[in-house]
Design a protein around this motif. Structure first.
Motif, PDB file in Angstrom:
ATOM      1  N   UNK A  62       0.846  -1.198   0.000  1.00 57.58           N
ATOM      2  CA  UNK A  62       0.000   0.000   0.000  1.00 57.58           C
ATOM      3  C   UNK A  62       0.875   1.239   0.000  1.00 57.58           C
ATOM      4  N   UNK A  63       0.252   2.352  -0.287  1.00 59.34           N
ATOM      5  CA  UNK A  63       0.957   3.626  -0.156  1.00 59.34           C
ATOM      6  C   UNK A  63       0.131   4.540   0.739  1.00 59.34           C
ATOM      7  N   UNK A  64       0.843   5.276   1.578  1.00 59.72           N
ATOM      8  CA  UNK A  64       0.185   6.215   2.475  1.00 59.72           C
ATOM      9  C   UNK A  64      -0.221   7.451   1.687  1.00 59.72           C
ATOM     10  N   UNK A  65      -1.354   8.012   2.057  1.00 58.31           N
ATOM     11  CA  UNK A  65      -1.828   9.249   1.458  1.00 58.31           C
ATOM     12  C   UNK A  65      -1.547  10.405   2.386  1.00 58.31           C
ATOM     13  N   UNK A  66      -2.613  11.036   2.857  1.00 60.60           N
ATOM     14  CA  UNK A  66      -2.447  12.199   3.727  1.00 60.60           C
ATOM     15  C   UNK A  66      -2.911  11.865   5.132  1.00 60.60           C
ATOM     16  N   UNK A  67      -2.402  12.639   6.062  1.00 63.88           N
ATOM     17  CA  UNK A  67      -2.797  12.456   7.454  1.00 63.88           C
ATOM     18  C   UNK A  67      -4.181  13.052   7.668  1.00 63.88           C
ATOM     19  N   UNK A  68      -5.021  12.314   8.370  1.00 64.33           N
ATOM     20  CA  UNK A  68      -6.323  12.832   8.779  1.00 64.33           C
ATOM     21  C   UNK A  68      -6.050  13.827   9.911  1.00 64.33           C
ATOM     22  N   UNK A  69      -6.581  15.044   9.830  1.00 61.88           N
ATOM     23  CA  UNK A  69      -6.292  16.034  10.871  1.00 61.88           C
ATOM     24  C   UNK A  69      -6.660  15.530  12.268  1.00 61.88           C
ATOM     25  N   UNK A  70      -5.813  15.861  13.222  1.00 63.71           N
ATOM     26  CA  UNK A  70      -6.060  15.517  14.617  1.00 63.71           C
ATOM     27  C   UNK A  70      -5.273  14.296  15.056  1.00 63.71           C
ATOM     28  N   UNK A  71      -5.361  14.026  16.349  1.00 65.67           N
ATOM     29  CA  UNK A  71      -4.819  12.799  16.912  1.00 65.67           C
ATOM     30  C   UNK A  71      -5.662  12.449  18.125  1.00 65.67           C
ATOM     31  N   UNK A  72      -5.644  11.172  18.491  1.00 63.95           N
ATOM     32  CA  UNK A  72      -6.556  10.672  19.506  1.00 63.95           C
ATOM     33  C   UNK A  72      -5.762   9.984  20.593  1.00 63.95           C
ATOM     34  N   UNK A  73      -6.039  10.332  21.862  1.00 63.90           N
ATOM     35  CA  UNK A  73      -5.283   9.748  22.962  1.00 63.90           C
ATOM     36  C   UNK A  73      -5.638   8.275  23.151  1.00 63.90           C
ATOM     37  N   UNK A  74      -4.613   7.494  23.417  1.00 63.75           N
ATOM     38  CA  UNK A  74      -4.776   6.093  23.799  1.00 63.75           C
ATOM     39  C   UNK A  74      -4.297   5.998  25.243  1.00 63.75           C
ATOM     40  N   UNK A  75      -3.906   4.852  25.674  1.00 64.41           N
ATOM     41  CA  UNK A  75      -3.329   4.700  27.010  1.00 64.41           C
ATOM     42  C   UNK A  75      -2.005   5.475  27.046  1.00 64.41           C
TER      43      UNK A  75
END
Length: 137
Positions: A62-75
């Motif tokens: 696969x090839x990466x496209x663009x980053x989806x805006x934001x980030x989400x906290x995990x542990x």
């Protein structure tokens, strides 16, 4: 400030459908659905991690496209970033190899038919909003 460890999720799109992967391990996550992905290795870029994780977990090129805006906290100290991705021409069909026992290609109107892991829900919602209602890629 404490160190953050980035985990990438791959919003893998093919023919207008998003790939969901059902966890088989660890036991507390088994049976729930997620965007495939994993930790960014030291010295690795997040988009390179998306490509590597898709190869390791699903056996696809696969090839990466663009980053989806934001980030989400995990542990703590983990945070998730999501990148769009697409199969390269001629890539094999995805198959569960590592921590998954089933894969589903979901159209945007069926995305919520599976039981997503809690931390993937906002990421999937934002992925759909970022992508919009387009049906092809």
């Amino acid at each position: 400030m404490s160190e953050r460890i980035v985990v990438v999720g791959a919003a893998l799109w093919h023919e207008g459908r998003l790939l969901a992967a059902r966890r088989s391990a660890p036991a507390e996550l088994a049976g729930r659905w997620e965007l495939p992905g994993g930790k960014v290795e030291p010295g690795e870029t997040p988009d390179a991690a998306v490509v590597r994780e898709l190869r390791e977990e699903l056996g696809v090129d696969a090839e990466a496209g663009e980053r989806v805006p934001g980030e989400w906290p995990l542990r703590t100290p983990y945070v998730m970033q999501v990148w769009t991705a697409r199969l390269r021409p001629g890539s094999a069909a995805p198959r569960p190899l590592e921590d998954h026992d089933e894969l589903r290609w979901l159209t945007p109107d069926r995305v919520w038919d599976v039981d997503w892991l809690e931390h993937d829900v906002p990421a999937v919602r934002d992925t759909l909003a970022h992508r919009g209602p387009r049906q092809s890629v």
